[in-house]
Design a protein around this motif. Structure first.
Motif: not given
Ligand code: SF4
Ligand SMILES: Cc1ncc(C[n+]2csc(CCOP(=O)(O)OP(=O)(O)O)c2C)c(N)n1
Ligand code: SF4
Ligand code: SF4
Ligand SMILES: [Mg+2]
Lengths: 249, 68
Positions: B11, B17, B59
């Motif tokens: 992550c 997200c 994501c």
């Molecule tokens: S979308 Fe959420 S889970 Fe994916 S990299 Fe970004 S912070 Fe992390």
């Protein structure tokens, strides 16, 4: 039951892209299309020069690295030599619309039976944020510190509008990845661009309006807002050419 | 019941997200840092998750698996 997991057409290599870079989303959409069409074993991708230069580490199919902008020419050779294989290119705006414009236009006008994924983030990401042919009027970049001045450097190129004026290409469509709804629509378009190749229909290009939070100097979520407010009005989403749809009518 | 799992090590803490979750269930873990030096996203209340996978859809790094 698993309702969402990483597609098989992506390797387990962690992506090197900056946090929140939409290249990652677009890689996943391409991989999902490959999975769903069951073509992983016969797909060959052509990676660009640009931030996606290392795409060969991320897609689980065979990959070829093209010289800057030459991906459609390399893909032409691959497809003509191996017509049973599915060939796609993955290219940025500097790659496809600047140094590689000639290859793009000529592959399109020949209706070369390949799939082109065009990532328009309005900037040269990899080299540190120089102005691209797609940078917006007034957009501040490393090489337009006072904003793109259309009087001296000209206007941005709308690739879909331009290519759709050709008789050659089968499908020319613009999508975006700024929210869930648009990501789902982008997925559908990318899958269709692969299906067209399998059906022998010809050149299918999907332009994906994308973000470069690092070189735009924004947080990932502000970059998506900027995209929605500034890029989509200049680059309207939609189907610019779909020859088969026309024939059905 | 719906369940989301994060591959926390990959992550990048980008927050896309978090913005996408219609139930506002996700946050950046302020007290954690992963191998790459990012503070990762985490779930606040699994019982409220509807399994829509909007988080995973946005994501860029395929961090999230959704089960229903
Ligand atoms: S979308 Fe959420 S889970 Fe994916 S990299 Fe970004 S912070 Fe992390
Ligand atoms: C022949 C050649 N000219 C110039 C470069 C320098 N260069 C590397 S990437 C790039 C542009 C990348 O921009 P884009 O295609 O938009 O990809 P992005 O990084 O934004 O995804 C340029 C000009 C090069 N590698 N090779
Ligand atoms: S420089 Fe821009 S396009 Fe390149 S990985 Fe970073 S955010 Fe993505
Ligand atoms: S699956 Fe839906 S409700 Fe559950 S965390 Fe993800 S976005 Fe939120
Ligand atoms: Mg670019």
């Amino acid at each position: 039951m698993v309702v969402f997991d990483k597609p098989k057409a992506l390797t387990d290599a962690p992506l090197h892209y900056c946090p929140g870079c939409t290249h990652g989303i677009i890689h996943r959409l391409v991989a999902e299309a490959i999975d769903e069409l069951g073509i992983l074993g016969k797909t060959v991708g052509v990676a660009p020069v640009g931030c996606a230069v290392m795409a060969y580490d991320y897609f689980a199919c065979d990959m070829v690295e093209a010289a800057h902008g030459r991906a459609p020419a390399v893909a032409t050779g691959l497809k003509r030599a191996m017509p049973e294989n599915v060939i796609f290119t993955y290219q940025g705006d500097g790659d496809l619309a600047s140094i590689g414009m000639a290859e793009t236009v000529h592959a399109a006008t020949r209706n070369e039976n390949i799939t082109v994924i065009f990532v328009n983030n309005a900037i040269y990401g990899m080299t540190g944020g120089q102005m691209a042919p797609t940078s917006l009027p007034g957009q501040v970049t490393q090489t337009s510190p006072y904003g793109r001045d259309v009087k001296t450097v000209g206007y941005p190129i709308r690739v879909c509008e331009m290519l759709s004026a050709l008789d050659g290409p089968e499908l020319i469509q613009r999508v975006a990845v700024n929210n869930v709804k648009n990501v789902m629509a982008a997925k559908k378009a990318i899958k269709k661009a692969f299906q067209n190749q399998i059906d022998g229909k010809g050149f299918s290009l999907i332009e994906v309006v994308s973000s470069c939070p690092t070189n735009w100097g924004m947080t990932p979520s502000n970059a998506l807002k900027w995209l929605e407010e500034n890029m989509i009005p200049y680059y309207p989403l939609g189907v610019y050419k779909d020859r088969s749809a026309k024939e059905v009518k | 019941m719906a369940k989301v799992t994060f591959k926390t090590d990959i992550c990048k803490g980008c927050g896309l997200c978090i913005e996408a979750c219609p139930k506002k269930l996700l946050v950046i873990a302020k007290d954690k840092i992963n191998k790459k030096g990012h503070s990762p996203a985490e779930m606040t209340d699994q019982s409220k998750c509807i399994g829509c996978a909007f988080c995973a859809t946005m994501c860029p790094d395929c961090v999230i698996t959704v089960e229903k």
